[in-house]
Design a protein around this motif. Sequence first.
Motif, PDB file in Angstrom:
ATOM      1  N   UNK A  11      -9.407  12.313   5.817  1.00 40.26           N
ATOM      2  CA  UNK A  11      -8.973  13.520   6.515  1.00 40.26           C
ATOM      3  C   UNK A  11     -10.209  14.289   6.986  1.00 40.26           C
ATOM      4  N   UNK A  12     -10.154  14.780   8.207  1.00 42.58           N
ATOM      5  CA  UNK A  12     -11.175  15.684   8.725  1.00 42.58           C
ATOM      6  C   UNK A  12     -10.486  16.977   9.141  1.00 42.58           C
ATOM      7  N   UNK A  13     -11.030  18.097   8.735  1.00 39.69           N
ATOM      8  CA  UNK A  13     -10.344  19.363   8.983  1.00 39.69           C
ATOM      9  C   UNK A  13      -9.289  19.597   7.924  1.00 39.69           C
ATOM     10  N   UNK A  25      -0.815  17.292  16.613  1.00 44.04           N
ATOM     11  CA  UNK A  25      -2.154  17.707  16.206  1.00 44.04           C
ATOM     12  C   UNK A  25      -2.756  16.780  15.161  1.00 44.04           C
ATOM     13  N   UNK A  26      -1.979  15.833  14.675  1.00 41.51           N
ATOM     14  CA  UNK A  26      -2.410  15.004  13.542  1.00 41.51           C
ATOM     15  C   UNK A  26      -3.702  14.248  13.833  1.00 41.51           C
ATOM     16  N   UNK A  27      -3.877  13.770  15.078  1.00 39.59           N
ATOM     17  CA  UNK A  27      -5.074  12.994  15.391  1.00 39.59           C
ATOM     18  C   UNK A  27      -6.348  13.820  15.207  1.00 39.59           C
ATOM     19  N   UNK A  28      -6.249  15.133  15.300  1.00 42.30           N
ATOM     20  CA  UNK A  28      -7.414  15.998  15.138  1.00 42.30           C
ATOM     21  C   UNK A  28      -7.816  16.157  13.670  1.00 42.30           C
ATOM     22  N   UNK A  29      -7.001  15.637  12.764  1.00 38.43           N
ATOM     23  CA  UNK A  29      -7.272  15.737  11.326  1.00 38.43           C
ATOM     24  C   UNK A  29      -7.577  14.371  10.707  1.00 38.43           C
ATOM     25  N   UNK A 144      -4.141  19.711   2.995  1.00 33.24           N
ATOM     26  CA  UNK A 144      -5.127  18.640   2.861  1.00 33.24           C
ATOM     27  C   UNK A 144      -6.499  19.221   3.143  1.00 33.24           C
ATOM     28  N   UNK A 145      -7.523  18.541   2.622  1.00 32.07           N
ATOM     29  CA  UNK A 145      -8.894  19.003   2.778  1.00 32.07           C
ATOM     30  C   UNK A 145      -9.776  17.887   3.304  1.00 32.07           C
ATOM     31  N   UNK A 146     -10.899  18.229   3.947  1.00 34.63           N
ATOM     32  CA  UNK A 146     -11.818  17.197   4.419  1.00 34.63           C
ATOM     33  C   UNK A 146     -12.246  16.287   3.268  1.00 34.63           C
TER      34      UNK A 146
END
Length: 223
Positions: A11-13, A25-29, A144-146
Amino acid sequence: MDFELEMAFFVGGSNKLGEPISIDEAQNHIFGFVIMNDWSARDIQKWEYIPLGPFTAKNLGTSISPWVVTTFALEPFLVDNYPQDPEPFPYLKHSDRFNYDIKLQVDITQGSNVSTTVCRSNYKYLYWTPKQQLAHHTITGCNVNPGDLMGSGTISGDSSDSFGSMLELCWKGTKPVSLLDGSQRKFLQDGDTVTMKAFCEGDGYVLGFGTCTGTLLPANPMK
């Protein structure tokens, strides 16, 4: 003991507790992917599967490959999403492609150092996309966290040599798998080394994830 051939994404973001991540927006995470071996104790799993579901059978160990390959690097290898029937709920529907042509391989090596390829599969066989997985995971507000890691589940194709675990390859122990050193396996044995590989083939180049390798050691009985 068994292996499970999986991929996983980091996960990012992040999102705030109580705020789902939408499918749009899922692809941005989703930062990037690794190979993942979800080691599994099938005898324990059989015992606890009803009524609890797999728990201690699945949390005993996890191995991942050394390189995180970003979604940006994987863009040239996008393929159509796996057809889904029936249609998923609206919060899981997306028309953009988020599936990849990633070739996968599993080798088993025993003491003779002779490696046998027991599985050849591909990431594109996954029914659910990572975007759907993340949207579903957070739909009730889970944050969720990075750095959080989410496994794909076993990646099996439609042919008998593309099944992503010994449980499937040996058909629950009824069809032993022959290795090149002359031995056979229904499940893993002490000393077996499991090596998973993943790569994408471009025009004149190969994009790799490194190898995900682990050796099964004898149990250390409690004193």
